[in-house]
Design an enzyme around this catalytic site. Structure first.
Site, PDB file in Angstrom:
ATOM      1  NE  ARG A  96      -2.623  -1.660   3.276  1.00 60.93           N
ATOM      2  CZ  ARG A  96      -2.046  -1.177   4.355  1.00 60.93           C
ATOM      3  NH1 ARG A  96      -1.860   0.134   4.487  1.00 60.93           N
ATOM      4  NH2 ARG A  96      -1.650  -1.965   5.316  1.00 60.93           N
ATOM      5  CE1 TYR A 110      -0.156  -5.816  -2.023  1.00 63.03           C
ATOM      6  CE2 TYR A 110      -1.008  -3.766  -1.108  1.00 63.03           C
ATOM      7  CZ  TYR A 110      -0.654  -5.091  -0.944  1.00 63.03           C
ATOM      8  OH  TYR A 110      -0.808  -5.690   0.277  1.00 63.03           O
ATOM      9  CB  CYS A 134       1.140  -7.085  14.008  1.00 67.92           C
ATOM     10  SG  CYS A 134       2.098  -5.699  13.396  1.00 67.92           S
ATOM     11  N   GLY A 135       0.309 -10.516  13.335  1.00 65.70           N
ATOM     12  CA  GLY A 135      -0.245 -11.691  14.013  1.00 65.70           C
ATOM     13  C   GLY A 135      -1.756 -11.809  13.951  1.00 65.70           C
TER      14      GLY A 135
HETATM   15  C1  SPV Z   1      -3.241  -5.079   5.147  1.00 70.50           C
HETATM   16  O1  SPV Z   1      -2.175  -4.610   4.731  1.00 70.50           O
HETATM   17  O2  SPV Z   1      -3.756  -4.742   6.212  1.00 70.50           O
HETATM   18  C2  SPV Z   1      -3.936  -6.105   4.362  1.00 70.50           C
HETATM   19  C3  SPV Z   1      -3.575  -6.237   2.978  1.00 70.50           C
HETATM   20  O3  SPV Z   1      -4.815  -6.748   4.836  1.00 70.50           O
HETATM   21  S1  SPV Z   1      -4.078  -4.874   2.108  1.00 70.50           S
HETATM   22  O4  SPV Z   1      -5.163  -5.292   1.266  1.00 70.50           O
HETATM   23  O5  SPV Z   1      -2.918  -4.421   1.392  1.00 70.50           O
HETATM   24  O6  SPV Z   1      -4.534  -3.841   3.022  1.00 70.50           O
END
Ligand code: SPV
Ligand code: MN
Length: 625
Positions: free
Chosen positions: A88, A222, A274-275
């Site tokens: 992201r 992405y 983070c789990g």
């Molecule tokens: C996150 O990064 O919190 C995800 C993947 O679950 S994303 O779709 O990139 O947000």
């Protein structure tokens, strides 16, 4: 200028049967919008995704246009985002608000200007490409939780993901529109180079239009940017919930089986990486792994998973720690999309966690061979740390059948956790809801991971584990939670967790599997079956209770020395954290006053404890409560 008839416009992009399907949705605004954007984007054709029969076509298109490569197993495909588009993009993700009102910690931008900028990028962007339009539900079908969404994209890969991740809801659109509010998502991939990577990454934009209940993603592939129903929708959902008095969270939902087969439902918020997923998987029943909508019905907080699939991190998934997931990800009969893993020359999918060494092949940065370095001389990992897999939840053997329940599941406990090497104990219960929301959720901090572009490892403020997806002021979000409890007859318990505590040598203290014990302890607490020890920051487990749980469920010893190390109160670290959190919220104008009261009380308790026992306080010093 006179507006053209939408039907006439759309007819030049689709056949009569498609057109008929579209006009079965009785919503002139939808037709107008699609006609308008099609005229601007100029796709070759438009394909509507209205039933599961369309799924195979979309998948085939993704393969034909090389967005996905087929591995040695025909059901397993691999997608590459390119080295500059693998996570992201915080910087270019903006919440559009009128006048560009500044909101601390939130990347806002003037709505009008933002929309103008997007519009300036769009003309002709889908030339020569097929435009897909999908109708989905964010939540179970025919459910009071559900928000509807329309996705427009020129990427078959994005549409393929959405087909696996969300419930198809064309029938609800036909039945309910125009009497439903639905979100609109527009994704235009932009120019691609010979590898299939985005050419204009500097013009990558992810804009969330709260007022227009829509979002735009351009010049990116992405999934976290482009799958509108996922994180763009989460931001709209947070906003909608704040207007209507319910909660939208970056949380897993799972059930843990206590004595006599009872089920305790837990939701848990963690920043990405983070789990969160591993906690869901170590439970007995999985409802969701990434997002939750929580609403009150008859005085009970209930949670629903808006998704029916997973877009999960694959890095590190291995047969020992993640047997269930590993089995699914290596099953040739399951439909899986891998992104940014290594696809070896002999067609194998490789990620860190596979027991064989990686062979040469292609990955997110092009051709790869063992030892390959980038232009700065750093070794390129075979599989990117934020590499992902997309699967349907129905593949999981421990999926809770209530995942599709329109009423969701009751929430008995909520946990909040991050990457914290030196402050929080592995698990601690808050004194009450308000104390928990403030000291566990609003005060959450975590070290950055590979899920966002930039350097990993830095400690960052990440309230509720949702900062990246926050679309309203954090102060308002805290207040929303403090008020939510007023509707409840039964109040969920709140816990802070930390799987990442390290010893003096920098090694993690806990084993991965230990989280199961913390969850089982929550079940006992929720059912009032064990006492706890009162520390200045909350309630921690009694040593003997943990010994029993470790022995019974993990068949291992839990030495006193480990308990003492894990559950000690590290007072200077806690005080420093309270200072940091205080300073942050001082800058957030709409912070509820209770937050400062509770931080002040916490500091006083910490100081009194330090005066009595010193900087590091053994858990054996505390009294039962
Ligand atoms: C996150 O990064 O919190 C995800 C993947 O679950 S994303 O779709 O990139 O947000
Ligand atoms: Mn997430």
């Amino acid at each position: 200028m006179e507006k053209k008839d939408p039907k006439a416009v759309l007819r030049s992009f689709m056949g009569e049967d498609m057109l008929e399907k579209l006009f079965k949705i009785k919503d002139p605004k939808l037709h107008e919008w699609l006609a308008e954007i099609a005229s601007i984007l100029q796709p070759k054709s438009i394909y509507l995704i209205t039933s599961e029969e369309d799924f195979e076509y979309v998948r085939r298109r993704a393969i034909e246009n090389k967005e996905e490569l087929v591995s040695r197993h025909p059901n397993h495909t691999v997608h590459f985002d390119g080295p500059h588009d693998v996570a992201r993009d915080r910087k270019n993700t903006k919440i559009l608000v009128p006048g560009g009102e500044k909101i601390p910690y939130i990347n806002t931008f003037d709505r009008e200007e933002g929309l103008k900028e997007i519009m300036s990028l769009l003309p002709g962007m889908m030339k020569g490409r097929e435009m897909f339009v999908g109708f989905y539900c964010f939540g179970p079908k025919n459910s009071p939780f559900t928000i509807h969404g329309v996705q427009v994209t020129d990427s078959a890969y994005v549409a393929h993901n959405e087909n696996l991740l969300y419930r198809l809801c064309y029938d609800e659109f036909v039945e309910k529109a125009p009497n439903i509010q639905y979100a609109k998502f527009l994704h235009a991939t932009g120019r691609k180079d010979e590898h299939g990577w985005i050419k204009d990454v500097e013009k990558r934009r992810v804009y969330i239009d709260l007022e227009g209940f829509s979002a735009y993603a351009v010049n990116t592939q992405y999934g976290g940017n482009t799958i509108g129903m996922k994180k763009p929708m989460l931001r709209l959902c947070v906003y909608k919930g704040s207007l209507e008095g319910w909660l939208c969270e970056h949380m897993f939902i799972s059930g843990i089986r206590g004595p006599n087969g009872r089920i305790t439902y837990i939701t848990g918020a963690f920043p990405a990486g983070c789990g969160k997923t591993s906690t869901a998987f170590i439970s007995d029943l999985i409802v969701g792994d990434d997002m939750a909508i929580i609403k009150e019905f008859d005085g009970i907080a209930r949670a629903a998973n808006p998704e029916r699939g997973m877009f999960g991190i694959i890095d590190g998934v291995n047969p020992k720690d993640d047997p269930e997931l590993y089995k699914v990800l290596t099953d040739p009969n399951k439909e899986i999309i891998f992104s940014n893993v290594l696809l070896t020359k002999d067609g194998r999918v490789w990620w860190r966690g596979k027991d064989e060494p990686p062979g040469p092949g292609i990955n997110y940065a092009g051709e790869w061979w063992p030892g390959k370095k980038d232009e700065k001389g750093n070794e390129i990992p075979p599989s990117y740390p934020n590499a992902r897999f997309t699967i349907r939840l129905s593949y999981l053997s421990n999926l809770d059948p209530r995942v599709d329940d329109p009423k969701g599941v009751p929430v008995d406990a909520m946990i909040f956790g991050g990457r914290d090497s030196d402050t929080w104990v592995p698990i601690e219960e808050a004194f009450n809801w308000t104390h928990g929301i403030i000291t566990k959720a609003a005060a959450l901090e975590s070290e950055r991971t590979a899920a966002v572009l930039g350097t990993a490892g830095k400690r960052e403020f990440n309230p509720f584990g949702i900062l990246d997806f926050m679309s309203i002021s954090i102060g308002k979000y805290v207040k929303l939670h403090l008020d939510f409890v007023k509707k409840l007859k039964k109040v969920p318990r709140i816990y802070g967790v930390n799987y990442f505590l390290r010893d003096e040598k920098g090694n993690y203290i806990a084993d991965k599997e230990d989280k199961r014990v913390w969850l089982l302890w929550i079940d006992l607490r929720v059912n009032n079956e064990v006492d706890a020890l009162e520390t200045p920051t909350g309630l921690i487990p009694i040593y003997q209770d943990l010994v029993k749980l470790f022995e019974k469920h993990l068949n291992k010893e839990y030495p006193e020395s480990r308990y003492e190390k894990e559950f000690a109160t590290r007072i200077p670290q806690h005080l420093a954290k309270m200072e940091r959190i205080w300073k942050i919220y001082e800058e957030i104008p709409d912070t509820p006053k209770e937050l400062f009261d509770i931080i002040r009380e916490t500091k006083n308790r910490l100081k009194a404890t330090r005066d009595r026992w010193g900087d590091v306080v053994s858990p054996f010093k505390y009294d039962r409560r």
